[in-house]
Write a protein that holds these residues in place. Structure first.
Motif, PDB file in Angstrom:
ATOM      1  N   ALA A   4       0.854  -1.187   0.000  1.00 34.46           N
ATOM      2  CA  ALA A   4       0.000   0.000   0.000  1.00 34.46           C
ATOM      3  C   ALA A   4       0.890   1.236   0.000  1.00 34.46           C
ATOM      4  CB  ALA A   4      -0.909   0.008   1.226  1.00 34.46           C
ATOM      5  N   LEU A   5       0.461   2.260  -0.718  1.00 34.34           N
ATOM      6  CA  LEU A   5       1.215   3.506  -0.812  1.00 34.34           C
ATOM      7  C   LEU A   5       0.309   4.693  -0.574  1.00 34.34           C
ATOM      8  CD1 LEU A   5       3.253   2.907  -4.113  1.00 34.34           C
ATOM      9  CD2 LEU A   5       4.055   2.532  -1.778  1.00 34.34           C
ATOM     10  N   GLY A   6       0.850   5.731   0.079  1.00 35.83           N
ATOM     11  CA  GLY A   6       0.193   7.022   0.148  1.00 35.83           C
ATOM     12  C   GLY A   6       0.674   7.881  -1.005  1.00 35.83           C
ATOM     13  N   VAL A   7      -0.230   8.624  -1.614  1.00 37.88           N
ATOM     14  CA  VAL A   7       0.115   9.413  -2.792  1.00 37.88           C
ATOM     15  C   VAL A   7      -0.473  10.812  -2.671  1.00 37.88           C
ATOM     16  CG1 VAL A   7       0.134   9.494  -5.314  1.00 37.88           C
ATOM     17  CG2 VAL A   7      -0.117   7.291  -4.148  1.00 37.88           C
ATOM     18  N   GLU A   8       0.322  11.806  -3.067  1.00 42.51           N
ATOM     19  CA  GLU A   8      -0.216  13.147  -3.231  1.00 42.51           C
ATOM     20  C   GLU A   8       0.108  13.627  -4.638  1.00 42.51           C
ATOM     21  OE1 GLU A   8       1.691  15.403  -0.088  1.00 42.51           O
ATOM     22  OE2 GLU A   8       3.166  16.218  -1.507  1.00 42.51           O
ATOM     23  N   TYR A   9      -0.791  14.457  -5.181  1.00 36.42           N
ATOM     24  CA  TYR A   9      -0.582  14.936  -6.546  1.00 36.42           C
ATOM     25  C   TYR A   9      -1.386  16.202  -6.816  1.00 36.42           C
ATOM     26  CZ  TYR A   9      -4.789  11.972  -7.056  1.00 36.42           C
ATOM     27  OH  TYR A   9      -6.015  11.372  -6.887  1.00 36.42           O
ATOM     28  N   SER A  10      -0.862  16.983  -7.747  1.00 43.43           N
ATOM     29  CA  SER A  10      -1.585  18.121  -8.305  1.00 43.43           C
ATOM     30  C   SER A  10      -2.319  17.627  -9.538  1.00 43.43           C
ATOM     31  CB  SER A  10      -0.623  19.246  -8.678  1.00 43.43           C
ATOM     32  OG  SER A  10       0.099  19.682  -7.547  1.00 43.43           O
ATOM     33  N   GLY A  11      -3.631  17.711  -9.517  1.00 43.39           N
ATOM     34  CA  GLY A  11      -4.407  17.067 -10.562  1.00 43.39           C
ATOM     35  C   GLY A  11      -4.703  17.887 -11.797  1.00 43.39           C
ATOM     36  N   TRP A  12      -4.309  19.163 -11.811  1.00 45.78           N
ATOM     37  CA  TRP A  12      -4.778  20.026 -12.895  1.00 45.78           C
ATOM     38  C   TRP A  12      -4.113  19.761 -14.237  1.00 45.78           C
ATOM     39  CZ3 TRP A  12      -3.586  22.207  -8.032  1.00 45.78           C
ATOM     40  CH2 TRP A  12      -2.245  22.551  -7.837  1.00 45.78           C
ATOM     41  N   ASN A  13      -3.033  19.004 -14.268  1.00 42.21           N
ATOM     42  CA  ASN A  13      -2.401  18.654 -15.546  1.00 42.21           C
ATOM     43  C   ASN A  13      -2.828  17.290 -16.062  1.00 42.21           C
ATOM     44  OD1 ASN A  13      -0.842  21.039 -15.758  1.00 42.21           O
ATOM     45  ND2 ASN A  13       0.679  20.198 -14.342  1.00 42.21           N
ATOM     46  N   TYR A  14      -3.831  16.679 -15.406  1.00 38.58           N
ATOM     47  CA  TYR A  14      -4.210  15.309 -15.740  1.00 38.58           C
ATOM     48  C   TYR A  14      -5.712  15.197 -16.007  1.00 38.58           C
ATOM     49  CZ  TYR A  14       0.448  14.391 -13.998  1.00 38.58           C
ATOM     50  OH  TYR A  14       1.810  14.417 -13.810  1.00 38.58           O
ATOM     51  N   ALA A  15      -6.065  14.157 -16.762  1.00 40.47           N
ATOM     52  CA  ALA A  15      -7.469  13.905 -17.100  1.00 40.47           C
ATOM     53  C   ALA A  15      -8.170  13.098 -16.017  1.00 40.47           C
ATOM     54  CB  ALA A  15      -7.556  13.170 -18.431  1.00 40.47           C
ATOM     55  N   GLY A  16      -7.613  13.104 -14.813  1.00 43.44           N
ATOM     56  CA  GLY A  16      -8.180  12.361 -13.699  1.00 43.44           C
ATOM     57  C   GLY A  16      -7.213  11.298 -13.221  1.00 43.44           C
ATOM     58  N   PHE A  17      -7.622  10.556 -12.175  1.00 43.74           N
ATOM     59  CA  PHE A  17      -6.756   9.486 -11.675  1.00 43.74           C
ATOM     60  C   PHE A  17      -6.779   8.275 -12.580  1.00 43.74           C
ATOM     61  CE2 PHE A  17      -5.486   5.752  -9.413  1.00 43.74           C
ATOM     62  CZ  PHE A  17      -4.443   6.191  -8.617  1.00 43.74           C
ATOM     63  N   ILE A  86       3.573  14.559  -8.827  1.00 39.79           N
ATOM     64  CA  ILE A  86       3.065  13.346  -8.179  1.00 39.79           C
ATOM     65  C   ILE A  86       4.154  12.826  -7.248  1.00 39.79           C
ATOM     66  CG2 ILE A  86       2.130  11.017  -8.499  1.00 39.79           C
ATOM     67  CD1 ILE A  86       1.472  11.755 -11.376  1.00 39.79           C
ATOM     68  N   ALA A  87       3.781  12.430  -6.022  1.00 39.86           N
ATOM     69  CA  ALA A  87       4.783  11.943  -5.071  1.00 39.86           C
ATOM     70  C   ALA A  87       4.202  10.846  -4.185  1.00 39.86           C
ATOM     71  CB  ALA A  87       5.288  13.081  -4.194  1.00 39.86           C
ATOM     72  N   ILE A  88       5.016   9.818  -3.918  1.00 39.04           N
ATOM     73  CA  ILE A  88       4.684   8.806  -2.921  1.00 39.04           C
ATOM     74  C   ILE A  88       5.093   9.348  -1.559  1.00 39.04           C
ATOM     75  CG2 ILE A  88       5.051   6.427  -2.171  1.00 39.04           C
ATOM     76  CD1 ILE A  88       3.691   6.720  -4.907  1.00 39.04           C
ATOM     77  N   THR A  89       4.213   9.253  -0.571  1.00 39.12           N
ATOM     78  CA  THR A  89       4.498   9.808   0.755  1.00 39.12           C
ATOM     79  C   THR A  89       4.816   8.745   1.796  1.00 39.12           C
ATOM     80  OG1 THR A  89       2.129   9.836   1.285  1.00 39.12           O
ATOM     81  CG2 THR A  89       3.063  11.835   0.303  1.00 39.12           C
ATOM     82  N   TRP A  90       4.345   7.515   1.602  1.00 37.67           N
ATOM     83  CA  TRP A  90       4.664   6.414   2.509  1.00 37.67           C
ATOM     84  C   TRP A  90       4.390   5.085   1.808  1.00 37.67           C
ATOM     85  CZ3 TRP A  90       0.456   3.328   3.138  1.00 37.67           C
ATOM     86  CH2 TRP A  90      -0.814   3.920   3.112  1.00 37.67           C
ATOM     87  N   ALA A  91       4.962   4.034   2.344  1.00 36.98           N
ATOM     88  CA  ALA A  91       4.725   2.686   1.837  1.00 36.98           C
ATOM     89  C   ALA A  91       4.540   1.736   3.012  1.00 36.98           C
ATOM     90  CB  ALA A  91       5.892   2.220   0.966  1.00 36.98           C
ATOM     91  N   LYS A  92       3.721   0.712   2.818  1.00 34.98           N
ATOM     92  CA  LYS A  92       3.457  -0.255   3.874  1.00 34.98           C
ATOM     93  C   LYS A  92       3.175  -1.613   3.243  1.00 34.98           C
ATOM     94  CE  LYS A  92       2.156  -1.686   8.071  1.00 34.98           C
ATOM     95  NZ  LYS A  92       3.060  -1.732   9.237  1.00 34.98           N
ATOM     96  N   ILE A  93       3.907  -2.643   3.663  1.00 29.94           N
ATOM     97  CA  ILE A  93       3.606  -4.012   3.242  1.00 29.94           C
ATOM     98  C   ILE A  93       2.342  -4.443   3.988  1.00 29.94           C
ATOM     99  CG2 ILE A  93       4.480  -6.347   2.992  1.00 29.94           C
ATOM    100  CD1 ILE A  93       6.106  -4.150   1.542  1.00 29.94           C
ATOM    101  N   VAL A  94       1.327  -4.881   3.260  1.00 28.70           N
ATOM    102  CA  VAL A  94       0.033  -5.184   3.874  1.00 28.70           C
ATOM    103  C   VAL A  94      -0.386  -6.615   3.550  1.00 28.70           C
ATOM    104  CG1 VAL A  94      -0.776  -2.792   3.893  1.00 28.70           C
ATOM    105  CG2 VAL A  94      -1.144  -4.205   1.852  1.00 28.70           C
ATOM    106  N   PRO A  95      -1.315  -7.178   4.344  1.00 29.81           N
ATOM    107  CA  PRO A  95      -1.838  -8.515   4.033  1.00 29.81           C
ATOM    108  C   PRO A  95      -2.594  -8.521   2.711  1.00 29.81           C
ATOM    109  CG  PRO A  95      -2.362  -7.852   6.291  1.00 29.81           C
ATOM    110  CD  PRO A  95      -1.850  -6.642   5.607  1.00 29.81           C
ATOM    111  N   ASP A  96      -2.719  -9.694   2.120  1.00 20.83           N
ATOM    112  CA  ASP A  96      -3.409  -9.817   0.844  1.00 20.83           C
ATOM    113  C   ASP A  96      -4.887  -9.429   0.938  1.00 20.83           C
ATOM    114  OD1 ASP A  96      -1.070 -10.668  -0.281  1.00 20.83           O
ATOM    115  OD2 ASP A  96      -1.601 -12.807  -0.282  1.00 20.83           O
ATOM    116  N   GLU A  97      -5.425  -9.427   2.140  1.00 25.27           N
ATOM    117  CA  GLU A  97      -6.846  -9.093   2.313  1.00 25.27           C
ATOM    118  C   GLU A  97      -7.100  -7.584   2.199  1.00 25.27           C
ATOM    119  OE1 GLU A  97      -5.749 -12.844   3.742  1.00 25.27           O
ATOM    120  OE2 GLU A  97      -5.092 -10.917   4.574  1.00 25.27           O
ATOM    121  N   PHE A  98      -6.040  -6.782   2.305  1.00 25.58           N
ATOM    122  CA  PHE A  98      -6.225  -5.332   2.234  1.00 25.58           C
ATOM    123  C   PHE A  98      -6.549  -4.906   0.805  1.00 25.58           C
ATOM    124  CE2 PHE A  98      -4.601  -1.116   1.198  1.00 25.58           C
ATOM    125  CZ  PHE A  98      -5.229  -0.345   2.170  1.00 25.58           C
ATOM    126  N   HIS A  99      -7.488  -3.947   0.688  1.00 23.15           N
ATOM    127  CA  HIS A  99      -7.832  -3.382  -0.611  1.00 23.15           C
ATOM    128  C   HIS A  99      -8.008  -1.874  -0.439  1.00 23.15           C
ATOM    129  CE1 HIS A  99      -9.926  -2.580  -4.393  1.00 23.15           C
ATOM    130  NE2 HIS A  99      -9.639  -3.816  -4.792  1.00 23.15           N
TER     131      HIS A  99
END
Length: 261
Positions: A4-17, A86-99
């Motif tokens: 799992a990753l945390g993400v921050e971004y400025s969206g005005w140059n993109y057509a959405g996520f 666009i930047a990743i702010t954190w990462a976490k190894i998570v169980p397969d059940e996480f979504h």
């Protein structure tokens, strides 16, 4: 391995996520960068598919990979291969059940508008501009009508493909911070354009074009055509996604909103 990753971004140059084939999208950039670090194709899932022009300080994604990397490597290595907005702010190894999407319990958005006669010189795309006078207390009071589990068809875009419009809004706060007016809203989930359509209707209450009784009538009518216009995209941020504590995901204080709030 599921990451799992945390993400921050400025969206005005993109057509959405969401991934696009003929336009730049946040998902495209993330998957390309992650695939380089993993040395294999990566396909990710996100907590909320933000629209074109919408930004995030607290987006959450997850992906599966056969390659083992440290959490630090996922952050620093991926950021090296991402564009500067666009930047990743954190990462976490998570169980397969996480979504990232289905494990989320709430999403929190903030809409920020600059309420001045002059256009912004610095935050040209980080806020929306609305001139005139707005009664913040009247907007906050009227917004409380929308709390709880209700049908939000009046604030659902025509492009929304959800079979029903029931959503549970936990809170809506409207406040002024100097030149800025901030709409802070949390719900279990949101419909397409739901936040921006709510803000557009509240602004009619704020400028005295409409009143609280009108908003109540619009809400109960379940008719998008009689609600207010859709607010501009540039002022909207996904600031936080709530998960149950047992997932032990990192929470940064700054995820709760842009720095100037």
């Amino acid at each position: 391995m599921r990451v799992a990753l945390g993400v921050e971004y400025s969206g005005w140059n993109y057509a959405g996520f969401q991934r696009q084939w003929h336009a730049p999208a946040i998902q495209n950039e993330l998957e390309q960068a992650l695939s380089k670090i993993a040395a294999e194709p990566i396909e990710l899932k996100c907590a909320g598919r933000t629209d074109a022009g919408v930004s995030a300080t607290g987006q959450v994604i997850h992906f599966d990979t056969t390659k083992e990397r440290s959490e630090r490597a996922w952050v620093l290595g991926t950021n090296t291969n991402l564009p500067k907005d666009i930047a990743i702010t954190w990462a976490k190894i998570v169980p397969d059940e996480f979504h990232a999407r289905f494990s989320a319990r709430a999403r929190r958005y903030r809409y920020i508008l600059q309420n001045t006669d002059y256009r912004p010189g610095i935050l040209q795309k980080g806020v929306s501009l609305y001139r005139g006078e707005y009664d913040v207390e009247a907007m906050h009071d009227a917004a409380q009508i929308l709390l709880g589990e209700n049908d939000f068809s009046s604030f659902k875009s025509a492009q929304d493909e959800n079979p029903h419009a029931m959503r549970n809004v936990h809170f809506i706060n409207v406040m002024r911070r100097g030149r800025y007016i901030i709409f802070d809203i949390q719900a279990n989930a949101f419909l397409h354009h739901m936040v921006r359509n709510i803000v557009g209707s509240l602004l009619l209450v704020g400028d005295k074009s409409k009143d609280k009784d009108w908003l109540k009538m619009v809400f109960e009518a379940r008719n998008r055509e009689i609600a207010g216009p859709t607010a501009q995209a540039e002022g909207l941020y996904l600031v936080h996604v709530t998960y149950e504590d047992h997932w032990q995901l990192p929470i940064r204080p700054e995820d709760m909103g842009p720095l100037w709030i």
